[in-house]
Design a protein around this motif. Sequence first.
Motif, short mmCIF file in Angstrom:
data_model
loop_
_atom_site.label_atom_id
_atom_site.label_comp_id
_atom_site.label_asym_id
_atom_site.label_seq_id
_atom_site.Cartn_x
_atom_site.Cartn_y
_atom_site.Cartn_z
N ALA A 156 0.85 -1.20 0.00
CA ALA A 156 0.00 0.00 0.00
C ALA A 156 0.88 1.24 0.00
CB ALA A 156 -0.91 0.00 1.22
N GLU A 157 0.33 2.35 -0.53
CA GLU A 157 1.08 3.61 -0.60
C GLU A 157 1.38 4.18 0.78
OE1 GLU A 157 -0.33 6.61 -3.26
OE2 GLU A 157 -0.88 5.13 -4.78
N PHE A 158 0.48 3.94 1.74
CA PHE A 158 0.72 4.43 3.10
C PHE A 158 0.05 3.48 4.10
CE2 PHE A 158 -3.18 6.32 1.65
CZ PHE A 158 -4.02 6.43 2.75
N LEU A 159 0.56 3.49 5.30
CA LEU A 159 0.10 2.65 6.41
C LEU A 159 0.23 1.15 6.14
CD1 LEU A 159 -3.06 4.65 7.58
CD2 LEU A 159 -0.77 4.69 8.56
N ALA A 160 1.18 0.76 5.31
CA ALA A 160 1.39 -0.66 5.01
C ALA A 160 1.67 -1.42 6.30
CB ALA A 160 2.56 -0.82 4.04
#
Length: 160
Positions: A52-56
């Motif tokens: 994911a682009e953020f919060l992976a």
Amino acid sequence: MTSTARTGSRTARIVGLVGIVAGVVMILAGATTWVTVSSQLEAQHITVSEDAEFLAGDTVDGPFSAYAQAQIIDHHALEATGGKTYAELDQDDPLRATAMNASFLRASLFTSVVAYGVSALVMGLGVLFGLFGWALRRLGADPAPVDLVDDRRPADLTTV
């Protein structure tokens, strides 16, 4: 103080109290909804995909992690279907079920994101209602004495 001033003062205090009570109820309702949505999401044991682009890698238990997971589901679905959405795939295409499941999952996650937004809105409005109620009660508590109000025009004041 005249009877009209007392009635207006009393009305302002009652309306102010109603505003404060409504504000408290709204804050509690918004917070309860926020906590409920969070606990229901967390109970599903969803983790934001590692790509994911953020919060992976984050647990999906809030508005940002739900949004991040919805975005990566869309990315994966489009990757699997060659960039086609559910509506663009032929009815007999076996990838249509994949696109449909991805669409349902995203819609569910976006529903929780909207619920968080509405909860935040209701809590914010609750704060405003409470502040307006407090202000009305303050205004109604100490009205200016009627005999101190000078309703003469400025021209009349020069002849005093």
